[in-house]
Design a protein around this motif. Structure first.
Motif, PDB file in Angstrom:
ATOM      1  N   ALA A 145      10.451  -7.007 -43.463  1.00 48.79           N
ATOM      2  CA  ALA A 145      11.154  -7.152 -44.749  1.00 48.79           C
ATOM      3  C   ALA A 145      10.737  -8.479 -45.369  1.00 48.79           C
ATOM      4  O   ALA A 145      11.210  -9.542 -44.953  1.00 48.79           O
ATOM      5  CB  ALA A 145      12.659  -7.103 -44.528  1.00 48.79           C
TER       6      ALA A 145
ATOM      7  N   ARG B 247       5.627 -25.450 -26.335  1.00 50.63           N
ATOM      8  CA  ARG B 247       5.674 -25.207 -24.887  1.00 50.63           C
ATOM      9  C   ARG B 247       6.778 -25.985 -24.188  1.00 50.63           C
ATOM     10  O   ARG B 247       7.256 -25.565 -23.142  1.00 50.63           O
ATOM     11  CB  ARG B 247       4.318 -25.488 -24.244  1.00 50.63           C
ATOM     12  N   THR B 248       7.187 -27.132 -24.724  1.00 49.34           N
ATOM     13  CA  THR B 248       8.261 -27.887 -24.061  1.00 49.34           C
ATOM     14  C   THR B 248       9.217 -28.475 -25.098  1.00 49.34           C
ATOM     15  O   THR B 248       8.842 -28.696 -26.252  1.00 49.34           O
ATOM     16  CB  THR B 248       7.700 -29.063 -23.227  1.00 49.34           C
TER      17      THR B 248
ATOM     18  N   GLY C 291      13.777 -15.480 -43.132  1.00 45.34           N
ATOM     19  CA  GLY C 291      12.841 -15.958 -42.117  1.00 45.34           C
ATOM     20  C   GLY C 291      13.450 -15.846 -40.735  1.00 45.34           C
ATOM     21  O   GLY C 291      14.600 -16.231 -40.524  1.00 45.34           O
TER      22      GLY C 291
ATOM     23  N   ILE D  44      11.283 -28.105 -32.128  1.00 46.67           N
ATOM     24  CA  ILE D  44      12.275 -27.033 -31.965  1.00 46.67           C
ATOM     25  C   ILE D  44      13.685 -27.618 -32.046  1.00 46.67           C
ATOM     26  O   ILE D  44      14.577 -27.043 -32.674  1.00 46.67           O
ATOM     27  CB  ILE D  44      12.072 -26.334 -30.597  1.00 46.67           C
TER      28      ILE D  44
ATOM     29  N   GLU E 147      12.950 -10.779 -42.054  1.00 43.90           N
ATOM     30  CA  GLU E 147      11.716 -11.315 -41.452  1.00 43.90           C
ATOM     31  C   GLU E 147      10.551 -10.442 -41.903  1.00 43.90           C
ATOM     32  O   GLU E 147      10.595  -9.218 -41.767  1.00 43.90           O
ATOM     33  CB  GLU E 147      11.847 -11.330 -39.923  1.00 43.90           C
TER      34      GLU E 147
HETATM   35  C1  LIG Z   1       0.760 -24.991 -31.867  1.00 45.99           C
HETATM   36  C2  LIG Z   1       2.148 -25.528 -31.983  1.00 45.99           C
HETATM   37  C3  LIG Z   1       2.688 -26.236 -30.928  1.00 45.99           C
HETATM   38  C4  LIG Z   1       3.986 -26.734 -31.020  1.00 45.99           C
HETATM   39  N1  LIG Z   1       4.518 -27.380 -29.946  1.00 45.99           N
HETATM   40  C5  LIG Z   1       5.810 -27.757 -29.974  1.00 45.99           C
HETATM   41  C6  LIG Z   1       6.431 -28.244 -28.793  1.00 45.99           C
HETATM   42  O1  LIG Z   1       5.827 -28.313 -27.720  1.00 45.99           O
HETATM   43  N2  LIG Z   1       7.735 -28.619 -28.878  1.00 45.99           N
HETATM   44  C7  LIG Z   1       8.452 -28.509 -30.031  1.00 45.99           C
HETATM   45  O2  LIG Z   1       9.636 -28.876 -30.038  1.00 45.99           O
HETATM   46  N3  LIG Z   1       7.891 -28.011 -31.160  1.00 45.99           N
HETATM   47  C8  LIG Z   1       6.596 -27.624 -31.160  1.00 45.99           C
HETATM   48  N4  LIG Z   1       6.029 -27.066 -32.275  1.00 45.99           N
HETATM   49  C9  LIG Z   1       6.807 -26.977 -33.528  1.00 45.99           C
HETATM   50  C10 LIG Z   1       7.733 -25.759 -33.589  1.00 45.99           C
HETATM   51  O3  LIG Z   1       7.262 -24.726 -32.781  1.00 45.99           O
HETATM   52  C11 LIG Z   1       7.849 -25.228 -35.021  1.00 45.99           C
HETATM   53  O4  LIG Z   1       8.064 -26.275 -35.924  1.00 45.99           O
HETATM   54  C12 LIG Z   1       9.002 -24.224 -35.120  1.00 45.99           C
HETATM   55  O5  LIG Z   1       8.784 -23.140 -34.243  1.00 45.99           O
HETATM   56  C13 LIG Z   1       9.160 -23.742 -36.554  1.00 45.99           C
HETATM   57  O6  LIG Z   1      10.212 -22.815 -36.631  1.00 45.99           O
HETATM   58  P1  LIG Z   1      10.774 -22.311 -38.040  1.00 45.99           P
HETATM   59  O7  LIG Z   1      11.702 -21.204 -37.767  1.00 45.99           O
HETATM   60  O8  LIG Z   1      11.276 -23.464 -38.824  1.00 45.99           O
HETATM   61  O9  LIG Z   1       9.489 -21.790 -38.828  1.00 45.99           O
HETATM   62  P2  LIG Z   1       8.573 -20.518 -38.519  1.00 45.99           P
HETATM   63  O10 LIG Z   1       8.367 -20.355 -37.076  1.00 45.99           O
HETATM   64  O11 LIG Z   1       7.380 -20.700 -39.395  1.00 45.99           O
HETATM   65  O12 LIG Z   1       9.456 -19.293 -39.045  1.00 45.99           O
HETATM   66  C14 LIG Z   1       9.462 -18.881 -40.385  1.00 45.99           C
HETATM   67  C15 LIG Z   1       9.570 -17.361 -40.387  1.00 45.99           C
HETATM   68  O13 LIG Z   1       9.631 -16.926 -41.741  1.00 45.99           O
HETATM   69  C16 LIG Z   1       8.867 -15.737 -41.859  1.00 45.99           C
HETATM   70  N5  LIG Z   1       8.482 -15.599 -43.267  1.00 45.99           N
HETATM   71  C17 LIG Z   1       7.573 -16.320 -43.969  1.00 45.99           C
HETATM   72  N6  LIG Z   1       7.510 -15.888 -45.250  1.00 45.99           N
HETATM   73  C18 LIG Z   1       8.414 -14.879 -45.360  1.00 45.99           C
HETATM   74  C19 LIG Z   1       8.843 -14.053 -46.439  1.00 45.99           C
HETATM   75  N7  LIG Z   1       8.316 -14.164 -47.669  1.00 45.99           N
HETATM   76  N8  LIG Z   1       9.801 -13.126 -46.201  1.00 45.99           N
HETATM   77  C20 LIG Z   1      10.362 -13.002 -44.959  1.00 45.99           C
HETATM   78  N9  LIG Z   1       9.983 -13.754 -43.901  1.00 45.99           N
HETATM   79  C21 LIG Z   1       9.033 -14.693 -44.103  1.00 45.99           C
HETATM   80  C22 LIG Z   1       7.688 -15.974 -40.938  1.00 45.99           C
HETATM   81  O14 LIG Z   1       7.071 -14.745 -40.582  1.00 45.99           O
HETATM   82  C23 LIG Z   1       8.362 -16.674 -39.761  1.00 45.99           C
HETATM   83  O15 LIG Z   1       8.802 -15.754 -38.787  1.00 45.99           O
HETATM   84  C24 LIG Z   1       4.741 -26.545 -32.213  1.00 45.99           C
HETATM   85  C25 LIG Z   1       4.194 -25.829 -33.275  1.00 45.99           C
HETATM   86  C26 LIG Z   1       2.918 -25.313 -33.168  1.00 45.99           C
HETATM   87  C27 LIG Z   1       2.373 -24.512 -34.304  1.00 45.99           C
END
Ligand SMILES: Cc1cc2nc3c(=O)[nH]c(=O)nc-3n(C[C@H](O)[C@H](O)[C@H](O)COP(=O)(O)OP(=O)(O)OC[C@H]3O[C@@H](n4cnc5c(N)ncnc54)[C@H](O)[C@@H]3O)c2cc1C
Length: 582
Positions: A327, A107-108, A54, A530, A79
């Protein structure tokens, strides 16, 4: 869950029972091994190469920290899509006299302790500290946060509000109905005998306030962070301090008073461990934190997308790191020899990759499908959100300035047919990101309101709904000169009641079925922000990858039920952990 290699079950169980005396349930690390230990007790296995599954912020940060901790190891990040960053994505659009940035996800960031420290430190390590755009605590966005109830914006009293302004708001505004009676009833509350057992945030706080207050004041907060339902989200996972205070002080009021006036503050041991470790490892971090003392939230020039762009650049410059886009991981299992994780990918013309360790940052439900041993994760479902951002060339289109407003669950759906969660006033919340003059707002739709939906609005319908919300709530009927609509399917994991127990079971399943070779990080476990994601990446990458106990670490060691609490105080600018409390 039965392990794949039953002949080794006894050995694994013995390790759990005898090597981890403090954690019969497999929740605690061994007494004498710090979570951030760099030297293992003795060599157990020489890892070969690492995989990160991921490429969202958690995956990128995991690869970054792994590459720092193990500069000689080969790391492959997989990814599934053609870009990295996951939900973090900033889109720059040129409009007339300048440009604007539409954030499609976060966003923040907040300067929270301790997870914000890790994020800030990462930003520094990436050389982005001069790109930080701060919204100060005395800025209009920090002072003005609104709830929409029942048909107008109500400013939520916050730091800096005078006693009389709070009193007048509580008397005048229906949203604060039942506040006085709740306060008067508080000392007579009895703590249930099952105190400490998980329950929803709503049912916990209902004991101390009222159903009306929970719906009016607490549900909007959870709409803003989780897009979730206050009556389903777990109090133990989301606000662990509340049940802790209830348990140790017999109620929230005495607990809150102790918190205010005692020099020793309670904290989760995993957090004080991290603070001590960071201050020791990064002495300059203290100064950086002091600089951010007056900051409410911050972003980066170019939007938060700059963070993932820079991480990708830095990783690409490292000859030991390979980022494989397009991938997709289709399955993963512990090899028969039990010393590697074998991945099945969509890259059918290549041999199946084997890695000594893998960190999964995939959404929990995706991981459960790829590794059926981890079936407890099937219950960590996510909600779908649509974000509609609009830019108006009128800089004064808003009737009030501030961070934005949230809509409580107490607003009946007949009055909220669009199922809106809230509106962010982006131009105020993150000033300095756009160079064009005007007003940018983002309407958030859906979340738990869409839980039983089988289809969602398309972009055109989403735009129509957002404009109806803005017209009804704020009287904005201007034509936007730019817009961006995105449907974010299953974007925010829900930590519903029992989340900690699910993580406890997954921790044990990871130990027995993957023997420390598969670990997890990301927004499905210990926080969706984040900051939380970066901290989880840091934690999991810092775990020992060899030595006697490496196979007991999973990334969930301290996220199960009954976490350890300590009391700490600052002595001569050092964190001093004094009392270990249950
Ligand atoms: C609308 C919105 C607003 C937000 N606002 C805020 C904010 O203002 N401040 C804050 O701190 N947080 C905020 N968040 C929360 C934060 O953005 C997310 O929790 C964080 O970005 C998640 O990151 P992650 O890497 O854990 O997961 P993800 O971003 O979901 O990353 C997982 C990755 O795995 C990949 N993947 C999935 N399945 C597979 C597979 N089988 N094989 C290979 N790759 C795969 C996906 O394509 C993705 O790129 C917000 C979230 C959203 C949706």
């Amino acid at each position: 869950m039965a392990p794949r290699h039953p002949e080794n079950l006894l050995e694994v169980l013995l390790k759990q029972c005898y090597l981890q005396p403090r954690c019969a349930a497999g929740q605690r690390r061994p007494l004498h091994v710090s979570r951030y230990t760099t030297q293992a007790a003795h060599e157990y296995h020489k890892p070969d190469s690492f995989a990160v599954l991921g490429g969202g912020i958690s995956g990128l940060a995991s690869a970054f920290y792994l590459s720092k901790k193990h500069p000689d190891k080969k790391i492959t990040l997989y990814e599934q899509s053609s870009r990295v960053g996951g939900w973090v994505q900033s889109k720059k659009v040129d409009v007339g006299d300048g440009s604007i940035v539409f954030e499609e996800g976060p966003r923040t960031l907040r300067c929270t302790m301790p997870n914000g420290m890790v994020a800030l430190d990462l930003i520094r390590q990436l050389g982005l500290e001069n790109e930080i755009l701060r919204t100060k605590k005395d800025a209009i966005a920090a002072r003005n946060r609104f709830i929409y109830y029942p048909d107008h914006l109500v400013r939520v009293p916050g730091p800096g509000s005078s006693f009389f302004s709070i009193l007048s708001a509580v008397i005048r505004e229906p949203v604060f109905r039942e506040s006085f009676t709740s306060i008067l009833r508080e000392p007579f509350k009895t703590v249930p005998s099952a105190a400490g057992e998980d329950e929803s945030v709503g049912s916990f706080l209902e004991r101390y306030t009222s159903t009306v207050l929970v719906n009016n004041l607490v549900s909007p907060l959870l709409h803003g962070i989780y897009a979730g339902d206050v009556w389903k989200l777990s109090v133990n996972s989301i606000f662990p301090m509340l049940p802790f205070l209830e348990r140790t002080h017999g109620g929230l009021l005495p607990g809150a008073l102790d918190l205010l006036f005692s020099s020793e503050k309670p904290a989760l041991e995993r957090d004080t461990d991290l603070i001590q470790h960071l201050l020791q490892e990064q002495p300059t971090l203290r100064g950086q934190l002091l600089e951010m003392k007056d900051t409410s939230v911050f972003t980066l020039k170019g939007g938060l997308g700059s963070l993932v762009t820079r991480l990708e650049e830095v990783l690409q410059q490292n000859k030991n790191v390979v980022i494989r886009k397009d991938a997709q991981i289709e399955a993963l299992e512990l090899n028969r020899t039990m010393d590697t994780i074998q991945l099945t990918t969509n890259l059918k013309d290549e041999p199946k990759p084997n890695h000594a360790f893998a960190i999964s940052t995939l959404p929990a439900q995706t991981l459960a499908k790829l590794a059926p041993e981890l079936d407890s994760l099937n219950d960590v479902h996510s909600v779908t959100v649509m974000i509609v951002s609009l830019f108006f060339n009128n800089p004064n289109v808003l009737p009030a300035n501030g961070f934005g407003y949230l809509i409580p669950q107490s607003i009946p759906l007949e009055q909220n047919p669009e199922r809106a969660l809230g509106v962010v006033f982006d131009s105020d919340a993150a000033p300095g990101v756009d160079t064009a003059k005007g007003t940018k707002v983002t309407v958030m739709l859906g979340g738990h309101w869409w839980d039983d939906f089988s289809s969602y609005p398309d972009e055109e319908e989403g735009m129509r709904m957002a404009r109806t919300v803005l017209a009804r709530h704020l009287g904005i009927v201007d034509e936007p000169i730019a817009n961006n609509v995105r449907l974010l399917k299953n974007c925010l994991p829900q930590y519903t009641v029992g989340h900690q127990a699910r993580l406890g079971r997954t921790h044990r399943d990871l130990q027995t079925s993957f023997r420390g070779r598969l670990r997890v990080a990301g927004n499905s476990y210990g926080g969706v922000g984040i900051n939380d994601c970066i901290r989880s990446a840091y934690d999991v990458a810092m775990l020992p990858t060899e030595g006697s106990y490496f196979d007991t670490y999973t990334g969930l060691n301290n996220l199960g039920p009954n976490p350890q609490w300590v009391k700490f105080k600052m002595v001569k600018r050092q964190v001093q952990v004094n009392t270990v409390t249950k």
